[in-house]
Design a protein around this motif. Structure first.
Motif, PDB file in Angstrom:
ATOM      1  N   GLY A 196      26.874   9.478  22.003  1.00 15.38           N
ATOM      2  CA  GLY A 196      28.115   9.041  22.641  1.00 15.38           C
ATOM      3  C   GLY A 196      28.531   7.627  22.279  1.00 15.38           C
ATOM      4  O   GLY A 196      29.712   7.334  22.121  1.00 15.38           O
ATOM      5  N   THR A 197      27.533   6.736  22.139  1.00 11.77           N
ATOM      6  CA  THR A 197      27.845   5.324  21.874  1.00 11.77           C
ATOM      7  C   THR A 197      27.586   4.915  20.422  1.00 11.77           C
ATOM      8  O   THR A 197      28.076   3.882  19.979  1.00 11.77           O
ATOM      9  CB  THR A 197      26.991   4.413  22.772  1.00 11.77           C
ATOM     10  N   GLY A 198      26.769   5.689  19.720  1.00  9.74           N
ATOM     11  CA  GLY A 198      26.396   5.322  18.359  1.00  9.74           C
ATOM     12  C   GLY A 198      25.329   4.239  18.307  1.00  9.74           C
ATOM     13  O   GLY A 198      24.930   3.792  17.241  1.00  9.74           O
ATOM     14  N   LYS A 199      24.832   3.814  19.459  1.00  6.61           N
ATOM     15  CA  LYS A 199      23.815   2.755  19.516  1.00  6.61           C
ATOM     16  C   LYS A 199      22.435   3.342  19.236  1.00  6.61           C
ATOM     17  O   LYS A 199      22.130   4.467  19.624  1.00  6.61           O
ATOM     18  CB  LYS A 199      23.806   2.101  20.899  1.00  6.61           C
ATOM     19  N   LEU A 200      21.609   2.548  18.536  1.00  7.23           N
ATOM     20  CA  LEU A 200      20.242   2.964  18.248  1.00  7.23           C
ATOM     21  C   LEU A 200      19.456   3.147  19.540  1.00  7.23           C
ATOM     22  O   LEU A 200      19.680   2.428  20.510  1.00  7.23           O
ATOM     23  CB  LEU A 200      19.554   1.923  17.368  1.00  7.23           C
ATOM     24  N   ARG A 201      18.543   4.084  19.528  1.00  8.67           N
ATOM     25  CA  ARG A 201      17.714   4.348  20.712  1.00  8.67           C
ATOM     26  C   ARG A 201      16.404   3.564  20.671  1.00  8.67           C
ATOM     27  O   ARG A 201      15.488   3.861  21.419  1.00  8.67           O
ATOM     28  CB  ARG A 201      17.403   5.830  20.824  1.00  8.67           C
ATOM     29  N   TYR A 202      16.306   2.607  19.781  1.00  8.61           N
ATOM     30  CA  TYR A 202      15.100   1.806  19.683  1.00  8.61           C
ATOM     31  C   TYR A 202      15.496   0.362  19.425  1.00  8.61           C
ATOM     32  O   TYR A 202      16.590   0.078  18.976  1.00  8.61           O
ATOM     33  CB  TYR A 202      14.175   2.330  18.575  1.00  8.61           C
ATOM     34  N   GLU A 203      14.578  -0.532  19.720  1.00  7.46           N
ATOM     35  CA  GLU A 203      14.814  -1.956  19.514  1.00  7.46           C
ATOM     36  C   GLU A 203      14.628  -2.292  18.034  1.00  7.46           C
ATOM     37  O   GLU A 203      13.698  -1.805  17.402  1.00  7.46           O
ATOM     38  CB  GLU A 203      13.807  -2.769  20.334  1.00  7.46           C
ATOM     39  N   THR A 204      15.514  -3.105  17.503  1.00 10.73           N
ATOM     40  CA  THR A 204      15.314  -3.565  16.136  1.00 10.73           C
ATOM     41  C   THR A 204      14.389  -4.779  16.165  1.00 10.73           C
ATOM     42  O   THR A 204      14.383  -5.544  17.128  1.00 10.73           O
ATOM     43  CB  THR A 204      16.654  -3.933  15.469  1.00 10.73           C
ATOM     44  N   LEU A 205      13.604  -4.927  15.145  1.00 11.21           N
ATOM     45  CA  LEU A 205      12.642  -6.020  15.072  1.00 11.21           C
ATOM     46  C   LEU A 205      13.325  -7.314  14.662  1.00 11.21           C
ATOM     47  O   LEU A 205      14.312  -7.298  13.927  1.00 11.21           O
ATOM     48  CB  LEU A 205      11.548  -5.683  14.066  1.00 11.21           C
ATOM     49  N   SER A 206      12.767  -8.417  15.115  1.00 11.19           N
ATOM     50  CA  SER A 206      13.309  -9.708  14.690  1.00 11.19           C
ATOM     51  C   SER A 206      12.744 -10.105  13.325  1.00 11.19           C
ATOM     52  O   SER A 206      13.280 -10.980  12.668  1.00 11.19           O
ATOM     53  CB  SER A 206      12.994 -10.781  15.731  1.00 11.19           C
ATOM     54  N   ALA A 207      11.681  -9.439  12.906  1.00 11.31           N
ATOM     55  CA  ALA A 207      11.084  -9.724  11.594  1.00 11.31           C
ATOM     56  C   ALA A 207      11.988  -9.162  10.497  1.00 11.31           C
ATOM     57  O   ALA A 207      12.743  -8.220  10.725  1.00 11.31           O
ATOM     58  CB  ALA A 207       9.698  -9.083  11.514  1.00 11.31           C
ATOM     59  N   PRO A 208      11.912  -9.724   9.296  1.00 13.60           N
ATOM     60  CA  PRO A 208      12.719  -9.196   8.191  1.00 13.60           C
ATOM     61  C   PRO A 208      12.378  -7.727   7.921  1.00 13.60           C
ATOM     62  O   PRO A 208      11.219  -7.329   8.006  1.00 13.60           O
ATOM     63  CB  PRO A 208      12.326 -10.064   6.998  1.00 13.60           C
ATOM     64  N   THR A 209      13.382  -6.955   7.591  1.00 14.06           N
ATOM     65  CA  THR A 209      13.179  -5.541   7.309  1.00 14.06           C
ATOM     66  C   THR A 209      12.703  -5.347   5.872  1.00 14.06           C
ATOM     67  O   THR A 209      12.822  -6.251   5.032  1.00 14.06           O
ATOM     68  CB  THR A 209      14.494  -4.756   7.481  1.00 14.06           C
ATOM     69  N   TYR A 210      12.196  -4.163   5.590  1.00 19.09           N
ATOM     70  CA  TYR A 210      11.807  -3.804   4.225  1.00 19.09           C
ATOM     71  C   TYR A 210      13.002  -3.984   3.295  1.00 19.09           C
ATOM     72  O   TYR A 210      12.876  -4.533   2.201  1.00 19.09           O
ATOM     73  CB  TYR A 210      11.316  -2.359   4.201  1.00 19.09           C
TER      74      TYR A 210
END
Length: 140
Positions: A49-63
């Motif tokens: 409904g919102t398009g928002k992720l269901r998990y927290e994104t990390l503050s560390a750099p991504t792959y």
């Protein structure tokens, strides 16, 4: 949908192989995906409904960010490095800005993985003009 049903009905009893070429639009009918096709090319669990992720994104750099930083740094130093991807530039962190920064060193063959694998021969034959090639696609 009616058009597809009509086409399939028309060729159903032809008695010989038939090729039906369809052009699709990724995310068609889902407004979040239609408005941001690249980021929605692959997506983790999200609220429909919102398009928002269901998990927290990390503050560390991504792959993706680490890979893009490393590869773009190498590409700045060595113009022989070429990135070839099959429709998934974001896996390597190559957003639109980086693709514009390295237009002669980045090739996206779309969903044609076979081209991504065979294309490097064009860079090295008849003489090795390009010595470093990175090929990546999401093999799922």
């Amino acid at each position: 949908m009616k058009i597809m049903v009509d086409i399939l009905t028309k060729v159903e009893d032809t008695g010989h192989p038939v090729v039906i070429h369809m052009c699709t639009v990724k995310g068609k009918g889902y407004r979040f995906a239609e408005s941001d096709r690249e980021n929605w090319h692959y997506m983790g669990p999200f609220d429909i409904g919102t398009g928002k992720l269901r998990y927290e994104t990390l503050s560390a750099p991504t792959y993706e960010a680490l890979t893009a930083a490393y590869l773009s740094g190498q590409m700045e130093k060595d113009s022989s490095i070429t990135i070839i991807t099959a429709g998934t530039p974001k896996v390597l962190g190559f957003d639109e800005k980086l693709r514009r920064q390295f237009p002669q060193q980045f090739v996206d063959v779309g969903i044609a993985e076979g081209h991504a694998v065979s294309m490097p021969i064009l860079f090295i034959w008849p003489r090795p003009a390009v010595k470093n090639i990175v090929i990546c696609w999401n093999g799922t």
